[in-house]
Design an enzyme around this catalytic site. Structure first.
Site, short mmCIF file in Angstrom:
data_model
loop_
_atom_site.label_atom_id
_atom_site.label_comp_id
_atom_site.label_asym_id
_atom_site.label_seq_id
_atom_site.Cartn_x
_atom_site.Cartn_y
_atom_site.Cartn_z
N GLY A 41 -7.20 106.09 25.89
CA GLY A 41 -7.06 106.28 27.47
C GLY A 41 -5.91 107.08 27.97
O GLY A 41 -4.86 106.69 27.66
N LEU A 44 -3.17 105.94 34.18
CA LEU A 44 -1.73 105.40 34.28
C LEU A 44 -1.30 104.73 33.16
O LEU A 44 -0.02 104.63 32.80
CB LEU A 44 -1.51 104.77 35.57
CG LEU A 44 -1.64 105.61 37.03
CD1 LEU A 44 -1.60 104.96 38.43
CD2 LEU A 44 -0.59 106.72 36.96
N ALA A 45 -2.16 103.76 32.80
CA ALA A 45 -1.50 102.43 31.92
C ALA A 45 -1.39 103.38 30.32
O ALA A 45 -0.43 103.16 29.92
CB ALA A 45 -2.62 101.60 31.85
N GLY A 46 -2.64 104.26 30.03
CA GLY A 46 -2.34 104.68 28.72
C GLY A 46 -1.59 106.05 28.65
O GLY A 46 -0.79 106.19 27.64
N SER A 285 -10.06 104.93 51.50
CA SER A 285 -9.00 104.04 51.23
C SER A 285 -8.82 102.95 52.05
O SER A 285 -9.02 102.89 53.23
CB SER A 285 -7.85 105.06 51.10
OG SER A 285 -6.55 104.33 51.00
N ARG A 338 -9.69 92.28 50.21
CA ARG A 338 -11.16 92.86 50.08
C ARG A 338 -12.40 92.04 49.90
O ARG A 338 -13.68 92.36 50.52
CB ARG A 338 -11.10 93.89 48.77
CG ARG A 338 -10.04 94.96 48.88
CD ARG A 338 -9.94 95.72 47.73
NE ARG A 338 -8.98 96.89 48.02
CZ ARG A 338 -8.55 97.78 47.18
NH1 ARG A 338 -8.89 97.57 45.86
NH2 ARG A 338 -7.65 98.75 47.53
N GLU A 433 -6.58 97.95 33.79
CA GLU A 433 -7.92 97.22 34.08
C GLU A 433 -8.87 96.87 32.95
O GLU A 433 -9.65 96.16 33.01
CB GLU A 433 -8.92 98.49 34.78
CG GLU A 433 -9.90 97.78 35.65
CD GLU A 433 -10.54 98.79 36.61
OE1 GLU A 433 -11.90 98.30 37.07
OE2 GLU A 433 -10.37 99.89 36.75
N LEU A 449 -2.59 100.49 40.62
CA LEU A 449 -1.65 101.43 40.28
C LEU A 449 -0.26 100.58 39.60
O LEU A 449 0.21 100.95 38.57
CB LEU A 449 -1.17 102.29 41.28
CG LEU A 449 -2.55 103.14 41.87
CD1 LEU A 449 -1.89 104.09 43.01
CD2 LEU A 449 -3.24 103.93 40.83
#
Length: 646
Positions: A41, A44-46, A285, A338, A433, A449
């Protein structure tokens, strides 16, 4: 049987991460060069993890399902990223960000992980500014902040409506530098289809080159999964079509526990479904709720006329509009979390006040803000979002209120990980995630994020060393072992089986039917009868799939129908586990809303005495999975009913 051990450091909450780093094991620079790490992946994390590992000196192989890391789904995040810098001087702090996140998740997240997330949030902003991320700035030059749901302070840093894209470009730049230095090797257009275990440890993967169709083997001392969530099990979601849960699901079937699969976030501000043949949904958004006001007509007659095209929303007088979030939740108004906003929209539409040609929409109106601030200010803040809406809906949102409705967006469930982000399989880590750890039963906006970059830049670089420190004497693995051969054989047999069915129904037909079952029974509203029905219907659909699916083409070369079929196999199993998890959680919390368990005012009714835990599921082959429990003990905050009214 595997026992859950979260490995949370002892001591005061604010000292746990410092205490961990003080006593963790390290790998010296010369030894790092001897160790290989696979990262699956490049979101952002990967990307952050792979760049960090490469900078540290590890030899890294990173896998990207797209043609470029810049196309990872993190690019779609629009609104912003949270951090507790308190630039507006409005009372924010690390503790308040921690508390808002725990409260927003309805007290179903692990306390220590969430505090660490809040603690490193400020470092993320500094890192991204140093990378050149063009955050919005005030006239004075200071970074600007805006508000997001579930908070009474402004802590969200943003770059217009394209924050995810800008952050991903920053991470991509860091990753590209390490690729250029030879520390990281990038494999694009590869999809992981199995995890390889040797002596009980994660030691590699089998991936399919989606251009040539070849199955390829890759070995390493540790594997990191940063492959995102599983929202596309619903068919219609805000996720990119390539986003899928297969890597995590294949790891689950190799022994990694899957935590809280029923915890799915329904985002309140999406463009409504407009037809039976739609393939995905578009997110507007949450940042729009800063200046937009949500309403429906007060009178059903007006709503019905709007649905029939006999009345326009601009013709509804102010006194005849129901700003229902402001009415029900005066302290937070349009900036409630949400899950709360989504259920409120559903309630109004179910009661007959919905608008649009389907009646499944509410208005997001900027007229008051445009009059107060001027169109130029709104355009500067949200211009690209307004442009996107107009291109899709063919209505000018500066002149006519936007129509929005809740849709599947994010999955709080994922692979169970401990404080080190390690799964129940030694050597297998999960980030972003793909793991369950930080958001509980509902994620606050602008926190995805934050978690992805926190995991990649500031957590895994420490914790993976703690694991690899005793692996320095383990030689590099070859891929001609029986374990690699067995994993590749399993994948090949599955592909051959799919291609041999030669039925009459397309993959999308089955996926759409699964999505409808999930939305109807495991969506915003759930009940025992519906969940039991969902389990039965999914089992029947899975049996029908293996008898009548048509997968055109061959195993070689580009075959997107085969790619979709391989993912749908996993969705048909994962969907059943999601329903099973929801059935056995007899309470309402966050995005998990059991209709039998609600207050008189229609709010979620938790059962802390019996369900204040993480449900972690263990794969049992053809038998029913086993549910393990990690109790959630809150030492430093008071657990109480969420209140966004006062």
């Amino acid at each position: 049987m595997t026992k859950l051990n979260a490995k949370i450091p002892a001591g005061p909450l604010a000292a746990k991460w410092t205490e961990y780093k003080t006593h963790q094991k390290l790998v010296n620079p010369a030894n790092k060069r001897k160790l290989d790490v696979i990262v699956v992946g490049t979101g952002l994390a990967g990307a952050a993890a792979a760049a960090s590992f490469g900078e540290m000196g590890f030899k890294v192989k990173v896998f990207c399902i797209q043609d470029s890391p810049r196309r990872a789904h993190s690019i779609a995040a629009q609104g912003g990223i949270n951090a507790a810098k308190n630039y507006p001087n409005d009372g924010d702090s690390i503790y308040r960000l921690f508390y808002d996140t725990i409260k927003g998740g309805d007290y179903r997240a692990r306390e220590a992980n969430v505090y660490r997330l809040a603690e490193v949030s400020n470092n993320i902003i500094d890192q991204c500014v140093a990378q050149g991320v063009p955050f919005a700035r005030e006239y004075s030059g200071y970074l600007d902040n805006r508000s997001f749901g579930g908070a009474q302070v402004s802590r969200t840093f943003y770059a217009r409506g394209q924050t995810g894209q800008q952050l991903l470009l920053g991470a991509y730049g860091a990753l590209s530098k390490e690729i250029g230095r030879g520390h990281v090797e990038l494999f694009h257009r590869h999809e992981m289809l199995d995890l390889v275990l040797i002596d009980g440890r994660a030691r590699g993967i089998v991936a399919r080159n989606v251009v040539t169709g070849e199955l390829e083997r890759f070995a390493a001392h540790a594997v990191v999964l940063a492959t995102g969530g599983y929202g596309n099990v619903y068919f219609l979601s805000t996720n990119a079509m390539n986003s899928n849960g297969s890597a995590a699901w294949r790891a689950y079937k190799r022994g990694a526990f899957f935590a809280n699969p029923a915890f799915v976030q329904i985002h309140p501000t999406c463009i409504p479904v407009h037809g039976d043949y739609q393939s995905k949904l578009t997110l507007m958004s949450e940042s729009l709720r800063n200046d937009g006001r949500i309403w429906v007509p007060k009178n059903k007659e007006d709503a019905e006329k709007i649905r029939k095209g006999q009345l326009k929303p601009t013709q509804i007088a102010e006194s005849d509009r129901d700003y229902y979030l402001e009415r029900r939740y005066p302290a937070f108004g349009n900036l409630v979390p949400r899950d709360v906003a989504s259920r409120a929209a559903k309630e109004r539409c179910d009661a007959g006040f919905g608008v649009g040609n389907t009646g499944l929409a509410v208005y997001l109106d900027f007229a008051e803000s445009i009059e107060r601030l001027g169109r130029s200010v709104i355009e500067a803040r949200y211009g690209n979002l307004f442009q996107m809406y107009e291109k899709i809906v063919d209505e000018n949102p500066y002149e006519t209120p936007m129509m929005i409705y809740p849709a599947v967006h994010y999955t709080m469930g994922g692979l169970w990980v401990d404080y080190e982000l390690q799964t129940t399989i030694p050597g297998l880590f999960a980030a972003g995630e793909a793991n369950f750890s930080d958001h509980g039963a509902n994620r606050l906006g602008a926190s995805a994020l934050m978690q992805g970059l926190a995991d990649g830049y500031f957590v895994l670089p420490y914790t993976i060393q703690n694991y690899l420190a005793d692996q320095i004497s383990v030689p590099r693995f070859k891929t001609d072992t029986p374990e690699f051969a067995e994993a590749e054989r399993n994948v090949r047999n599955q592909i051959d089986k799919l291609l041999s069915v030669k039925g009459k129904q397309s993959v999308d037909t089955f996926h759409r039917r699964l999505g409808q079952i999930m939305w109807d029974n495991v969506g915003m509203g759930r009940n025992e009868a519906g969940l039991r029905q969902a389990i039965t219907r999914i089992q029947e659909l899975r049996a029908e799939f293996w008898k009548d699916v048509k997968v055109a083409g061959s195993a070689t070369g580009v075959n997107q129908e085969l790619e979709k079929a391989l993912r749908l196999i996993d969705y048909l199993e994962l969907g059943e586990l999601m329903a099973r998890d929801a059935l056995l959680r007899n309470e309402s919390c966050g995005g998990h809303f059991r209709e039998e368990f609600q207050t008189e005012e229609g709010e979620a009714l938790r059962d802390d005495a019996n369900y204040k835990y993480v449900a972690a599921w263990e794969y049992q082959g053809e038998s029913e999975p086993v549910k393990h429990i990690e109790k959630l003990d809150y030492e430093f905050i008071e657990v109480k009913t969420r209140n966004y009214k006062s």
